[in-house]
Design an enzyme around this catalytic site. Structure first.
Site, PDB file in Angstrom:
ATOM      1  N   SER A  52     -10.765  -1.011   3.654  1.00 38.00           N
ATOM      2  CA  SER A  52      -9.965  -1.221   4.871  1.00 38.00           C
ATOM      3  C   SER A  52      -9.578   0.137   5.452  1.00 38.00           C
ATOM      4  O   SER A  52      -8.954   0.932   4.762  1.00 38.00           O
ATOM      5  CB  SER A  52      -8.665  -1.953   4.553  1.00 38.00           C
ATOM      6  OG  SER A  52      -8.916  -3.180   3.946  1.00 38.00           O
ATOM      7  N   ARG A  66       0.824  -1.224   0.000  1.00 35.73           N
ATOM      8  CA  ARG A  66       0.000   0.000   0.000  1.00 35.73           C
ATOM      9  C   ARG A  66       0.856   1.271   0.000  1.00 35.73           C
ATOM     10  O   ARG A  66       0.475   2.286   0.597  1.00 35.73           O
ATOM     11  CB  ARG A  66      -0.932   0.044   1.222  1.00 35.73           C
ATOM     12  CG  ARG A  66      -1.981  -1.041   1.272  1.00 35.73           C
ATOM     13  CD  ARG A  66      -2.992  -0.903   0.150  1.00 35.73           C
ATOM     14  NE  ARG A  66      -4.147  -1.742   0.394  1.00 35.73           N
ATOM     15  CZ  ARG A  66      -4.222  -3.031   0.072  1.00 35.73           C
ATOM     16  NH1 ARG A  66      -3.217  -3.621  -0.566  1.00 35.73           N
ATOM     17  NH2 ARG A  66      -5.302  -3.726   0.332  1.00 35.73           N
ATOM     18  N   GLU A  69      -4.935   3.126   6.943  1.00 34.09           N
ATOM     19  CA  GLU A  69      -4.534   3.002   5.543  1.00 34.09           C
ATOM     20  C   GLU A  69      -5.124   4.182   4.777  1.00 34.09           C
ATOM     21  O   GLU A  69      -4.565   4.672   3.805  1.00 34.09           O
ATOM     22  CB  GLU A  69      -5.088   1.685   4.978  1.00 34.09           C
ATOM     23  CG  GLU A  69      -4.634   1.423   3.580  1.00 34.09           C
ATOM     24  CD  GLU A  69      -5.647   0.636   2.762  1.00 34.09           C
ATOM     25  OE1 GLU A  69      -5.274   0.206   1.680  1.00 34.09           O
ATOM     26  OE2 GLU A  69      -6.786   0.471   3.200  1.00 34.09           O
TER      27      GLU A  69
HETATM   28  N1  EPU Z   1     -10.790 -11.571  10.058  1.00 30.10           N
HETATM   29  C1  EPU Z   1     -11.539 -11.785  11.185  1.00 30.10           C
HETATM   30  N2  EPU Z   1     -12.505 -10.860  11.510  1.00 30.10           N
HETATM   31  C2  EPU Z   1     -12.740  -9.764  10.741  1.00 30.10           C
HETATM   32  C3  EPU Z   1     -11.958  -9.554   9.598  1.00 30.10           C
HETATM   33  C4  EPU Z   1     -10.963 -10.469   9.259  1.00 30.10           C
HETATM   34  O1  EPU Z   1     -11.363 -12.759  11.896  1.00 30.10           O
HETATM   35  O2  EPU Z   1     -13.622  -8.985  11.107  1.00 30.10           O
HETATM   36  C5  EPU Z   1      -9.775 -12.577   9.663  1.00 30.10           C
HETATM   37  C6  EPU Z   1     -10.249 -13.374   8.454  1.00 30.10           C
HETATM   38  O3  EPU Z   1     -11.017 -14.468   8.826  1.00 30.10           O
HETATM   39  C7  EPU Z   1      -8.950 -13.785   7.807  1.00 30.10           C
HETATM   40  C8  EPU Z   1      -8.029 -12.634   8.118  1.00 30.10           C
HETATM   41  O4  EPU Z   1      -8.601 -11.927   9.220  1.00 30.10           O
HETATM   42  O5  EPU Z   1      -8.428 -14.931   8.430  1.00 30.10           O
HETATM   43  C9  EPU Z   1      -7.830 -11.696   6.916  1.00 30.10           C
HETATM   44  O6  EPU Z   1      -9.086 -11.197   6.478  1.00 30.10           O
HETATM   45  P1  EPU Z   1      -9.381 -10.923   4.916  1.00 30.10           P
HETATM   46  O7  EPU Z   1      -8.924 -12.043   4.083  1.00 30.10           O
HETATM   47  O8  EPU Z   1     -10.807 -10.488   4.836  1.00 30.10           O
HETATM   48  O9  EPU Z   1      -8.406  -9.744   4.484  1.00 30.10           O
HETATM   49  P2  EPU Z   1      -7.876  -8.504   5.260  1.00 30.10           P
HETATM   50  O10 EPU Z   1      -6.502  -8.729   5.751  1.00 30.10           O
HETATM   51  O11 EPU Z   1      -8.895  -8.106   6.233  1.00 30.10           O
HETATM   52  C10 EPU Z   1      -6.792  -7.423   3.084  1.00 30.10           C
HETATM   53  C11 EPU Z   1      -6.825  -6.074   2.385  1.00 30.10           C
HETATM   54  C12 EPU Z   1      -8.142  -5.887   1.650  1.00 30.10           C
HETATM   55  C13 EPU Z   1      -8.294  -7.004   0.631  1.00 30.10           C
HETATM   56  C14 EPU Z   1      -8.236  -8.340   1.384  1.00 30.10           C
HETATM   57  C15 EPU Z   1      -8.264  -9.519   0.454  1.00 30.10           C
HETATM   58  C16 EPU Z   1      -5.445  -4.572   3.712  1.00 30.10           C
HETATM   59  C17 EPU Z   1      -5.414  -3.404   4.630  1.00 30.10           C
HETATM   60  N3  EPU Z   1      -6.653  -5.002   3.348  1.00 30.10           N
HETATM   61  O12 EPU Z   1      -7.837  -7.400   4.070  1.00 30.10           O
HETATM   62  O13 EPU Z   1      -8.077  -4.624   0.950  1.00 30.10           O
HETATM   63  O14 EPU Z   1      -9.504  -6.896  -0.088  1.00 30.10           O
HETATM   64  O15 EPU Z   1      -6.997  -8.432   2.138  1.00 30.10           O
HETATM   65  O16 EPU Z   1      -7.021  -9.639  -0.173  1.00 30.10           O
HETATM   66  O17 EPU Z   1      -4.393  -5.073   3.337  1.00 30.10           O
HETATM   67  C18 EPU Z   1      -8.676  -2.326   1.013  1.00 30.10           C
HETATM   68  O18 EPU Z   1      -7.467  -2.079   0.956  1.00 30.10           O
HETATM   69  O19 EPU Z   1      -9.543  -1.411   1.095  1.00 30.10           O
HETATM   70  C19 EPU Z   1      -9.109  -3.718   1.062  1.00 30.10           C
HETATM   71  C20 EPU Z   1     -10.393  -4.054   1.201  1.00 30.10           C
END
Ligand code: EPU
Length: 336
Positions: free
Chosen positions: A233, A161, A329
């Protein structure tokens, strides 16, 4: 086009009702140059994209710039790949849809990310195992003196990012076009999360079915900004040294994590916020989304300060429980 005392409501997906003293939109590099030559772009100014990754905390007293440079042109092509030059003002998902329709591989995992092509290259958008830096070959720019410069992907200094365009001394450099390389040969990135499993519901793996699955996953977790203001995010996923992660893992064996090439570990902030009990909770007119704790939402009529108050409370909880500082972010537009 120059407008004064202009509402930014339609230019920020958080739906914060603030005004810009001046708002300037341009449709070509020549028009941008003209605005510069006529002395329209004076400090303070801020160049925005689709407004899907920023939070205004008050009226903006200077000039907000927005690119409407359109167009998508093939600049090089062979049997294996294609290179395209895309205007900074093109909506990101329109570009992805076009790639999928033309049978070009690489962008499909980035389906439905809100925002515009210019900002995608500033922010290094990423999702489901792909970052836009994997597709970019170069970024074309014009600076505040009207000088053009092309940055190779190496010069963009891409990281999670982040890019050279986010540094303070690059605020007077405006992205005009982004050049991407896409593959004409079938190749997918399917190992993130549940993508492979979700694809089993379809007859085969194609660009269209991968796009469909990504859209379904996003729509099930992320609120539609047209319905409920948000900027995706709100926080970045923190990266910690391996030793710190191992200590945390002792205490929280089910903590999800991604190991980075340099040995450090990225921990999902959403999981920690969820564990702190914030999911679905609100503070004034701001709330933590009930399906994805990494997203803060405007429940209606929130101000930038309401969102920041919630962000501060969430950060304090995560610090107290996990000993980790998480950082927004989203760009917070406080001052000039
Ligand atoms: N999780 C939870 N509870 C929650 C949210 C997440 O337990 O409320 C756990 C999920 O179960 C999973 C892990 O956390 O094991 C990661 O969650 P997820 O795969 O949804 O991805 P993320 O890390 O929350 C990142 C990006 C997103 C992108 C997703 C998918 C960042 C800051 N965010 O989110 O990007 O869509 O991966 O690749 O890196 C954005 O930048 O606006 C964005 C949506």
């Amino acid at each position: 086009m120059k407008q004064e005392n202009y509402s930014l409501l339609a230019h920020n997906t958080f739906g914060i009702d603030v005004k810009a003293a001046c708002f300037l939109e341009y449709h070509s590099v020549d028009e941008l140059r003209g605005l510069i030559e006529q002395g329209f772009i004076v400090k303070p100014y801020l160049h925005i994209g689709g407004g899907s990754n920023l939070l205004f905390t008050k009226d903006y007293p200077g000039t907000i710039l927005h690119s409407c440079i359109d167009g998508m042109e093939v600049v090089d092509e062979n049997d294996e790949e294609v290179q395209v030059r895309v205007g900074a003002g093109v909506e990101w998902d329109r570009f992805v849809a076009e790639c999928v329709q033309r049978g070009w591989y690489g962008a499909e995992n980035l389906s439905l990310i809100p925002g515009e092509v210019g900002a995608s290259a500033v922010q290094n958008i990423g999702a489901y195992g792909v970052e836009v830096k994997d597709l970019i070959t170069s970024v074309m720019t014009v600076n505040i003196r009207g000088e053009e410069r092309v940055y190779s992907v190496e010069e963009c200094k891409y990281a999670y990012r982040n890019s050279i365009f986010k540094s303070a001394d690059m605020k007077d450099v405006f992205v005009t076009y982004v050049c991407f390389r896409l593959s004409k040969q079938e190749r997918y990135t399917l190992d993130y999360g549940t993508i492979r499993r979700e694809l089993e519901r379809y007859d085969g793996i194609t660009l269209e079915t991968v796009r469909r699955v990504i859209i379904d996953i996003r729509e099930s977790k992320l609120p539609d900004p047209k319905v409920m203001g948000n900027a995706g995010s709100f926080f970045m996923n923190p990266i910690v040294p391996a030793e710190q992660f191992r200590a945390l893992q002792q205490e929280y064996p089910d903590m999800p994590f991604y190991e980075l090439a340099d040995g450090r570990v990225k921990i999902p902030a959403g999981w920690m916020i969820d564990r702190c009990g914030w999911k679905g909770k609100s503070l004034g007119a701001a709330a933590v989304h009930d399906k994805q704790a990494l997203v803060l939402v405007n429940c209606g009529g929130a101000t930038g300060s309401d969102i920041i108050a919630l962000s501060d409370a969430v950060r304090a909880s995560v610090r107290e429980k996990f000993g980790i500082d998480i950082h927004p972010e989203v760009c917070l537009i406080y001052d000039l």
